[in-house]
Design an enzyme around this catalytic site. Structure first.
Site, PDB file in Angstrom:
ATOM      1  CB  SER A 127      10.081  16.968  23.458  1.00 21.30           C
ATOM      2  OG  SER A 127       9.004  17.428  24.229  1.00 21.30           O
ATOM      3  CD  GLU A 129       5.687  16.508  28.546  1.00 18.10           C
ATOM      4  OE1 GLU A 129       5.361  17.667  28.250  1.00 18.10           O
ATOM      5  OE2 GLU A 129       5.188  15.892  29.502  1.00 18.10           O
ATOM      6  CE1 TYR A 151       6.682  12.515  22.610  1.00 19.40           C
ATOM      7  CE2 TYR A 151       6.993  14.208  24.268  1.00 19.40           C
ATOM      8  CZ  TYR A 151       7.037  13.806  22.950  1.00 19.40           C
ATOM      9  OH  TYR A 151       7.441  14.683  21.979  1.00 19.40           O
TER      10      TYR A 151
HETATM   11  O1  F7E Z   1      -1.142  19.497  26.405  1.00 17.89           O
HETATM   12  C1  F7E Z   1      -3.300  20.456  29.229  1.00 17.89           C
HETATM   13  C2  F7E Z   1      -2.393  19.233  29.370  1.00 17.89           C
HETATM   14  O2  F7E Z   1      -1.445  17.603  24.823  1.00 17.89           O
HETATM   15  C3  F7E Z   1      -0.767  20.778  26.839  1.00 17.89           C
HETATM   16  C4  F7E Z   1       3.384  17.465  22.308  1.00 17.89           C
HETATM   17  O3  F7E Z   1       3.624  18.024  21.040  1.00 17.89           O
HETATM   18  O4  F7E Z   1       4.278  19.392  23.392  1.00 17.89           O
HETATM   19  C5  F7E Z   1       3.140  18.553  23.327  1.00 17.89           C
HETATM   20  O5  F7E Z   1       2.877  17.951  24.583  1.00 17.89           O
HETATM   21  C6  F7E Z   1      -1.286  21.038  28.243  1.00 17.89           C
HETATM   22  C7  F7E Z   1      -1.034  19.888  29.216  1.00 17.89           C
HETATM   23  O6  F7E Z   1       0.654  19.044  24.741  1.00 17.89           O
HETATM   24  C8  F7E Z   1      -6.461  19.163  28.011  1.00 17.89           C
HETATM   25  O7  F7E Z   1      -2.617  18.593  30.629  1.00 17.89           O
HETATM   26  C9  F7E Z   1      -5.800  20.509  29.581  1.00 17.89           C
HETATM   27  O8  F7E Z   1      -0.611  20.408  30.442  1.00 17.89           O
HETATM   28  O9  F7E Z   1      -1.433  19.953  23.917  1.00 17.89           O
HETATM   29  P1  F7E Z   1      -0.916  18.991  24.897  1.00 17.89           P
HETATM   30  P2  F7E Z   1       1.873  18.549  25.660  1.00 17.89           P
HETATM   31  O10 F7E Z   1       1.472  17.463  26.570  1.00 17.89           O
HETATM   32  O11 F7E Z   1       2.476  19.771  26.289  1.00 17.89           O
HETATM   33  C10 F7E Z   1       5.502  18.753  23.727  1.00 17.89           C
HETATM   34  C11 F7E Z   1       6.599  19.786  23.624  1.00 17.89           C
HETATM   35  C12 F7E Z   1       5.749  17.530  22.946  1.00 17.89           C
HETATM   36  O12 F7E Z   1       6.891  17.186  22.653  1.00 17.89           O
HETATM   37  C13 F7E Z   1       4.587  16.639  22.707  1.00 17.89           C
HETATM   38  O13 F7E Z   1       4.839  15.708  21.668  1.00 17.89           O
HETATM   39  O14 F7E Z   1      -2.697  21.185  28.162  1.00 17.89           O
HETATM   40  N1  F7E Z   1      -4.686  20.090  28.905  1.00 17.89           N
HETATM   41  N2  F7E Z   1      -6.907  19.938  29.060  1.00 17.89           N
HETATM   42  C14 F7E Z   1      -5.075  19.275  27.914  1.00 17.89           C
HETATM   43  N3  F7E Z   1      -4.352  18.638  26.976  1.00 17.89           N
HETATM   44  C15 F7E Z   1      -5.034  17.867  26.081  1.00 17.89           C
HETATM   45  N4  F7E Z   1      -4.330  17.236  25.109  1.00 17.89           N
HETATM   46  N5  F7E Z   1      -6.396  17.712  26.144  1.00 17.89           N
HETATM   47  C16 F7E Z   1      -7.170  18.341  27.100  1.00 17.89           C
HETATM   48  O15 F7E Z   1      -8.389  18.186  27.154  1.00 17.89           O
END
Ligand code: F7E
Length: 326
Positions: A127, A129, A151
């Site tokens: 990932s 990440e 993670y």
């Molecule tokens: O967050 C911001 C949050 O949870 C994206 C997974 O598939 O991709 C994914 O991980 C961004 C972050 O994805 C909210 O802080 C703002 O900066 O959709 P996400 P992630 O953390 O990038 C990678 C490649 C993986 O491997 C993972 O398994 O959006 N954000 N406000 C928010 N995020 C969430 N979830 N909820 C909010 O309210």
């Protein structure tokens, strides 16, 4: 007929990959966790013909049995605890599933292969990440890893273990460093689907407010259906290797809001969207941007779906879903 074993088959990528493999004529086994897993019906509906094997990535004997039962030519390890925010609350569990789970699969394959190393081809879902506090822009296969969440740390362990098993035992083990990839099958805890489902519900009068964390986070968002093609291509190569899979474009959470609300004819989303500090993370990954040149030149992979098209596809799908469901 080739046989494939897919862990995490009930997840977004599992559904797309299983469908792709079935379309290519594979016999596909989905390794699925839990008693009465509520996601199994969605997998069976969307990928009819997949055979279910029960087990858990933390329970190595169940992986060994799944390999024995499926006799796979290819194993795709997509199973993980994948919600980054949740990984701070369950750092041990995330390390066991998302990190040590990879080792459990690699060892089970090594055991099954015996002296015939490389017979079973292995794909590890690494990932973006892992890049966390990015040390280079854009990120490539050789960018230093600096994970910012339990993670990300667990994924870095799995990534390096995959490389280590390839180098130590000559296994055909490849790692796809996939940047964020989304679709209508995305879980509602992730920001894209959280936004598109809320926007659909707001436009239907079913919801009045959307609470989010960091609006300024930037990601390289692609379409999951395009990305599973890259997974398959990696295992068709004579030599195993690591590949970044990304669009090379970066957008912010604000861009997601702009496109999603515009799709339902709302120009001013300020009156619906509220910042809620409970969605901020202990350590944020501010921006990710991938360079997929290697996947393009070696695998001949390219993304088909643009950012706007992806977001609109998700809003349209949620509109359809909530106008029936209410
Ligand atoms: O967050 C911001 C949050 O949870 C994206 C997974 O598939 O991709 C994914 O991980 C961004 C972050 O994805 C909210 O802080 C703002 O900066 O959709 P996400 P992630 O953390 O990038 C990678 C490649 C993986 O491997 C993972 O398994 O959006 N954000 N406000 C928010 N995020 C969430 N979830 N909820 C909010 O309210």
């Amino acid at each position: 007929m080739k046989r494939a074993l897919v862990t995490g088959a009930t997840g977004q990528d599992g559904i797309y990959l299983t469908r792709l493999l079935l379309d290519k004529g594979y016999e596909v086994y989905g390794f699925v966790r839990g008693q009465s897993n509520p996601r199994i019906p969605a997998l069976l509906d969307n990928a009819p013909g997949v055979k279910i094997l029960k087990g858990d990535l933390t329970d190595q004997p169940s992986i060994i049995r799944a390999i024995e039962a499926s006799q796979p030519d290819e194993v795709y390890n997509l199973g993980a605890i994948s919600y980054v925010a949740y990984s701070w609350e369950t750092a041990h569990l995330t390390s066991d599933v998302t990190g040590k789970g990879v080792l459990n699969v690699l060892e089970a394959i090594r055991l099954a292969e015996g002296k015939d190393s490389g017979r079973i081809r292995f794909y590890q879902a690494s990932s973006s990440e892992m890049f966390g506090k990015v040390q280079q822009i854009p990120q490539t296969e050789s960018t230093l890893l600096w994970p910012r969440s339990p993670y990300g740390v667990a994924k870095a362990f799995g990534h390096h273990m995959t490389i280590n098993y390839r180098e130590s035992y000559g296994m055909h083990a490849s790692s796809g460093i996939l940047f964020n990839h989304e679709s209508p099958f995305r879980g509602q805890e992730f920001v894209t689907r959280k936004i598109t489902s809320a926007v659909a519900r707001i436009s239907l009068g079913l919801q009045h407010e959307l609470r989010l964390g960091n609006f300024d986070a930037q990601r390289d968002w692609g379409f999951a259906g395009d990305y599973v093609q890259a997974m398959w291509l990696m295992l068709q190569q004579d030599e195993p290797d690591d590949y970044v899979v990304a669009t090379g474009e970066m957008h912010s959470v604000r861009d997601l809001l702009d496109i999603s609300f515009a799709r339902v004819g709302i120009d001013n989303w300020d009156r619906y969207v509220v910042q809620d500090s409970s969605f901020l993370r202990p350590a944020e990954v501010d921006q990710l941007l991938g360079d997929a040149s290697k996947a393009q030149s070696v695998l001949g992979w390219k993304r088909e779906t643009g950012f706007q098209e992806l977001v609109e596809m998700m809003v349209d799908s949620d509109l359809q879903f909530y106008s029936v469901k209410g």
